[in-house]
Design a protein around this motif. Structure first.
Motif, PDB file in Angstrom:
ATOM      1  N   GLY A  29      -4.620   6.157 -11.029  1.00 20.46           N
ATOM      2  CA  GLY A  29      -4.374   7.014  -9.869  1.00 20.46           C
ATOM      3  C   GLY A  29      -4.422   6.229  -8.568  1.00 20.46           C
ATOM      4  O   GLY A  29      -3.614   6.457  -7.664  1.00 20.46           O
ATOM      5  N   LYS A  33      -1.294   5.918  -6.007  1.00 18.16           N
ATOM      6  CA  LYS A  33      -1.415   6.478  -4.662  1.00 18.16           C
ATOM      7  C   LYS A  33      -1.264   5.436  -3.560  1.00 18.16           C
ATOM      8  O   LYS A  33      -1.163   5.787  -2.392  1.00 18.16           O
ATOM      9  CB  LYS A  33      -2.730   7.241  -4.543  1.00 18.16           C
ATOM     10  CG  LYS A  33      -2.699   8.529  -5.364  1.00 18.16           C
ATOM     11  CD  LYS A  33      -4.020   9.236  -5.383  1.00 18.16           C
ATOM     12  CE  LYS A  33      -3.920  10.510  -6.192  1.00 18.16           C
ATOM     13  NZ  LYS A  33      -4.423  10.366  -7.547  1.00 18.16           N
ATOM     14  N   ILE A  37       5.347   5.786  -0.798  1.00 24.37           N
ATOM     15  CA  ILE A  37       5.448   7.233  -1.044  1.00 24.37           C
ATOM     16  C   ILE A  37       6.827   7.608  -1.593  1.00 24.37           C
ATOM     17  O   ILE A  37       6.926   8.401  -2.531  1.00 24.37           O
ATOM     18  CB  ILE A  37       5.128   8.036   0.244  1.00 24.37           C
ATOM     19  CG1 ILE A  37       3.697   7.758   0.711  1.00 24.37           C
ATOM     20  CG2 ILE A  37       5.366   9.534   0.021  1.00 24.37           C
ATOM     21  CD1 ILE A  37       2.603   8.217  -0.217  1.00 24.37           C
ATOM     22  N   SER A  41       6.984   9.510  -5.140  1.00 23.60           N
ATOM     23  CA  SER A  41       7.305  10.938  -5.050  1.00 23.60           C
ATOM     24  C   SER A  41       8.486  11.321  -5.950  1.00 23.60           C
ATOM     25  O   SER A  41       8.709  12.498  -6.184  1.00 23.60           O
ATOM     26  CB  SER A  41       7.574  11.346  -3.602  1.00 23.60           C
ATOM     27  OG  SER A  41       8.719  10.696  -3.105  1.00 23.60           O
ATOM     28  N   MET A  47       3.515  14.258  -3.792  1.00 25.69           N
ATOM     29  CA  MET A  47       3.088  13.145  -2.955  1.00 25.69           C
ATOM     30  C   MET A  47       4.004  12.943  -1.758  1.00 25.69           C
ATOM     31  O   MET A  47       3.582  12.407  -0.743  1.00 25.69           O
ATOM     32  CB  MET A  47       2.981  11.857  -3.770  1.00 25.69           C
ATOM     33  CG  MET A  47       1.789  11.841  -4.698  1.00 25.69           C
ATOM     34  SD  MET A  47       1.573  10.194  -5.378  1.00 25.69           S
ATOM     35  CE  MET A  47       0.317  10.498  -6.589  1.00 25.69           C
ATOM     36  N   VAL A  55      -2.513  11.244   0.733  1.00 27.06           N
ATOM     37  CA  VAL A  55      -2.297  10.566  -0.557  1.00 27.06           C
ATOM     38  C   VAL A  55      -3.194   9.331  -0.634  1.00 27.06           C
ATOM     39  O   VAL A  55      -3.850   9.079  -1.644  1.00 27.06           O
ATOM     40  CB  VAL A  55      -0.815  10.183  -0.745  1.00 27.06           C
ATOM     41  CG1 VAL A  55      -0.611   9.371  -2.023  1.00 27.06           C
ATOM     42  CG2 VAL A  55       0.069  11.434  -0.771  1.00 27.06           C
ATOM     43  N   ARG A  56      -3.233   8.552   0.445  1.00 34.68           N
ATOM     44  CA  ARG A  56      -4.070   7.337   0.478  1.00 34.68           C
ATOM     45  C   ARG A  56      -5.557   7.694   0.385  1.00 34.68           C
ATOM     46  O   ARG A  56      -6.319   7.010  -0.310  1.00 34.68           O
ATOM     47  CB  ARG A  56      -3.815   6.536   1.750  1.00 34.68           C
ATOM     48  CG  ARG A  56      -2.376   6.164   2.002  1.00 34.68           C
ATOM     49  CD  ARG A  56      -1.785   5.282   0.925  1.00 34.68           C
ATOM     50  NE  ARG A  56      -0.487   4.779   1.367  1.00 34.68           N
ATOM     51  CZ  ARG A  56       0.612   4.842   0.674  1.00 34.68           C
ATOM     52  NH1 ARG A  56       0.601   5.346  -0.540  1.00 34.68           N
ATOM     53  NH2 ARG A  56       1.745   4.370   1.136  1.00 34.68           N
ATOM     54  N   LEU A  58      -6.826  10.259  -1.127  1.00 31.59           N
ATOM     55  CA  LEU A  58      -7.069  10.593  -2.534  1.00 31.59           C
ATOM     56  C   LEU A  58      -7.177   9.331  -3.381  1.00 31.59           C
ATOM     57  O   LEU A  58      -7.956   9.285  -4.335  1.00 31.59           O
ATOM     58  CB  LEU A  58      -5.970  11.505  -3.073  1.00 31.59           C
ATOM     59  CG  LEU A  58      -5.982  12.935  -2.531  1.00 31.59           C
ATOM     60  CD1 LEU A  58      -4.768  13.699  -3.048  1.00 31.59           C
ATOM     61  CD2 LEU A  58      -7.265  13.651  -2.882  1.00 31.59           C
ATOM     62  N   GLY A  59      -6.419   8.308  -3.035  1.00 32.00           N
ATOM     63  CA  GLY A  59      -6.532   7.028  -3.732  1.00 32.00           C
ATOM     64  C   GLY A  59      -7.919   6.420  -3.545  1.00 32.00           C
ATOM     65  O   GLY A  59      -8.500   5.879  -4.493  1.00 32.00           O
ATOM     66  N   ASP A  62     -10.302   8.390  -5.683  1.00 28.55           N
ATOM     67  CA  ASP A  62     -10.155   7.960  -7.078  1.00 28.55           C
ATOM     68  C   ASP A  62     -10.875   6.628  -7.311  1.00 28.55           C
ATOM     69  O   ASP A  62     -11.518   6.433  -8.348  1.00 28.55           O
ATOM     70  CB  ASP A  62      -8.679   7.806  -7.451  1.00 28.55           C
ATOM     71  CG  ASP A  62      -7.954   9.122  -7.653  1.00 28.55           C
ATOM     72  OD1 ASP A  62      -8.615  10.179  -7.672  1.00 28.55           O
ATOM     73  OD2 ASP A  62      -6.712   9.095  -7.786  1.00 28.55           O
TER      74      ASP A  62
END
Length: 135
Positions: A29, A33, A37, A41, A47, A55-56, A58-59, A62
């Protein structure tokens, strides 16, 4: 080695396997991420429909999950953080499931549910069945 010791050792090995597998999933993930993009995507349209910073972020979340599942136990420095990382992973996967369901993507939550179940097993195991002691 008695039967109880063998059983305990087996649980310990299974828990480590689960920790490594779940951490690897989170690292996948992270890699996704931090791809451009526009590129990612194509496979995961959501995304491209949320801000890139989200998105970043969330990276990074993760990455924290992956590290939390492995490092405290591996280094034996505050290993009680590992089951807490697993609980955080459950929360993350539940949030991801709600996000996808709200977008009409309920068919995409299978991996989230599987990851949450593995994380629940890790939390249970490291809290009760086979905790790792600090140095």
């Amino acid at each position: 080695m008695t039967g109880k010791q063998q059983s305990s050792q087996a649980v310990h090995i299974i828990l480590w396997t689960a920790q490594v597998l779940l951490a690897a999933l989170f690292m996948m993930g992270v890699i996704m991420k931090f791809q451009p993009i526009a590129k990612i995507s194509v496979m995961m349209p959501w995304m491209g429909q949320v801000p890139a910073w989200f998105v970043r972020l969330l990276g990074i979340v993760d990455l924290a999950a992956a590290l939390g599942l492995i490092l405290p136990s591996l280094l034996r420095i505050k290993p009680r953080l590992t089951p807490w990382a697993a609980i955080g992973s459950i929360v993350l996967m539940l949030c991801a499931s709600v996000f996808h369901i709200a977008r009409g993507e309920a068919s995409a939550i299978g991996l989230n549910i599987a990851a949450a179940c593995i994380a629940a097993f890790i939390a249970w195991g490291r809290f009760t069945k086979s905790p790792i002691e600090s140095r």
